[in-house]
Design an enzyme around this catalytic site. Structure first.
Site, PDB file in Angstrom:
ATOM      1  CG  ASP A  67      -0.249  -0.347   2.522  1.00 41.31           C
ATOM      2  OD1 ASP A  67       0.993  -0.370   2.556  1.00 41.31           O
ATOM      3  OD2 ASP A  67      -0.947  -0.596   3.519  1.00 41.31           O
ATOM      4  CG  ASN A 135      -8.641  -1.013  12.485  1.00 44.26           C
ATOM      5  OD1 ASN A 135      -7.672  -1.594  11.992  1.00 44.26           O
ATOM      6  ND2 ASN A 135      -9.222   0.006  11.886  1.00 44.26           N
ATOM      7  CG  HIS A 137      -5.745  -1.778   9.127  1.00 46.84           C
ATOM      8  ND1 HIS A 137      -5.863  -0.617   9.864  1.00 46.84           N
ATOM      9  CD2 HIS A 137      -4.442  -1.847   8.790  1.00 46.84           C
ATOM     10  CE1 HIS A 137      -4.689  -0.028   9.959  1.00 46.84           C
ATOM     11  NE2 HIS A 137      -3.803  -0.752   9.326  1.00 46.84           N
ATOM     12  CD  GLU A 142      -8.730   1.401   8.087  1.00 50.27           C
ATOM     13  OE1 GLU A 142      -8.696   0.527   8.966  1.00 50.27           O
ATOM     14  OE2 GLU A 142      -8.157   2.503   8.215  1.00 50.27           O
TER      15      GLU A 142
HETATM   16  C1  GLP Z   1      -0.360   0.741   8.482  1.00 49.45           C
HETATM   17  C2  GLP Z   1      -0.041  -0.137   7.283  1.00 49.45           C
HETATM   18  C3  GLP Z   1      -0.228  -1.590   7.590  1.00 49.45           C
HETATM   19  C4  GLP Z   1       0.475  -1.926   8.886  1.00 49.45           C
HETATM   20  C5  GLP Z   1      -0.143  -1.142  10.018  1.00 49.45           C
HETATM   21  C6  GLP Z   1       0.467  -1.458  11.368  1.00 49.45           C
HETATM   22  O1  GLP Z   1      -1.688   1.040   8.601  1.00 49.45           O
HETATM   23  N1  GLP Z   1      -0.817   0.191   6.151  1.00 49.45           N
HETATM   24  O2  GLP Z   1       0.265  -2.377   6.512  1.00 49.45           O
HETATM   25  O3  GLP Z   1       0.384  -3.309   9.141  1.00 49.45           O
HETATM   26  O4  GLP Z   1       0.066   0.226   9.721  1.00 49.45           O
HETATM   27  O5  GLP Z   1       1.590  -0.683  11.569  1.00 49.45           O
HETATM   28  P1  GLP Z   1       2.621  -0.871  12.725  1.00 49.45           P
HETATM   29  O6  GLP Z   1       3.460  -2.052  12.331  1.00 49.45           O
HETATM   30  O7  GLP Z   1       3.418   0.388  12.734  1.00 49.45           O
HETATM   31  O8  GLP Z   1       1.867  -1.089  13.970  1.00 49.45           O
END
Ligand code: GLP
Length: 240
Positions: A67, A135, A137, A142
């Site tokens: 993404d 959450n 995702h 989402e």
């Molecule tokens: C973002 C990314 C996700 C990732 C999530 C968790 O929203 N789009 O791909 O898994 O953050 O991030 P973190 O690893 O910093 O908790």
């Protein structure tokens, strides 16, 4: 699902890196599906170190990222393009031409979604790495996203904007939209590797592994995939 619980973040990173290293060792032309966020940083350090020691080579490896934010130029320090170069690509022997991310800084976002979905159709991920939003995702899919979704534009939830604001100077600077691989594109990977660390991920880990398979928790769809490895530290596993 195969679930590996580790003592801490460092051990999670090492164990998860072993999974990716095995894929690269067994298939020099592997397609790696990669993720951003703070969780994979330790894993990427392990891969850099293995490459420096010549245990593995990325010379023929191709990558596809999950993404990207909409509206941030690639040069922005919080863009996922920048993140991948800074945390991995600039430190390994990969050909940058073999790396792919969706682009969120184009006029025609629909055309970019179609381009990325077509690209993914030609490049099945040998393994897809996933972090987990608090959450539930995955990528930027989402809660409520269709399990049939392909690359699309999303409006980020308040929860995600708040979570990700820690990386920006001010919450008002966090983009409100993103371009993301869809759930169908993720499920198409041959193998899926999920990593999570910390108590704030415990509920999402529980819902992913033990909750009902429902669009209200995007990660729960992984229960339907035949080859998923989950590597979580004991805080993230605390509700299992
Ligand atoms: C973002 C990314 C996700 C990732 C999530 C968790 O929203 N789009 O791909 O898994 O953050 O991030 P973190 O690893 O910093 O908790």
């Amino acid at each position: 699902m195969k679930i590996i619980v580790t003592e801490n973040y460092e051990e999670m990173s090492k164990k998860a890196a072993e999974v990716i290293k095995d894929v690269v060792k067994n298939d020099k032309n592997a397609v790696l599906g990669l993720a951003t966020g703070t969780t994979p940083i330790g894993l990427y350090k392990e891969l850099i170190s293995a490459c420096e020691k010549k245990e593995i080579s990325f010379k023929k490896v191709k990558t596809v990222n999950l993404d990207e934010y909409v509206g941030l130029p690639k040069s922005h320090v919080q863009s996922y393009d920048y993140f991948m170069k800074d945390n991995l690509f600039n430190h390994i022997d990969i050909d940058i031409e073999n790396t792919n991310l969706p682009c969120g800084d184009v006029k025609d976002l629909d055309a970019e979604c179609a381009r990325y979905t077509a690209l993914l159709g030609k490049m099945q991920q040998s393994v897809q790495l996933l972090g987990l939003g608090s959450n539930g995702h995955i990528a930027f899919n989402e809660p409520g996203t269709s399990f049939d979704s392909t690359t699309h534009i999303v409006a980020l939830t308040e929860n995600t904007i708040k979570d990700n604001s820690r990386l920006f100077d001010d919450i008002s600077e966090v983009p409100t939209k993103a371009i993301t691989m869809g759930i169908k594109n993720i499920m198409n990977a041959k193998k899926i590797l999920v990593i999570a660390s910390g108590k704030n991920k415990a509920q999402a880990v529980y819902n992913m592994v033990k909750g009902p398979v429902a669009e209200s928790c995007p990660a729960s769809v992984l229960q339907n995939h035949k080859d998923v490895v989950v590597v979580v530290d004991k805080d993230a596993a605390s509700l299992l």
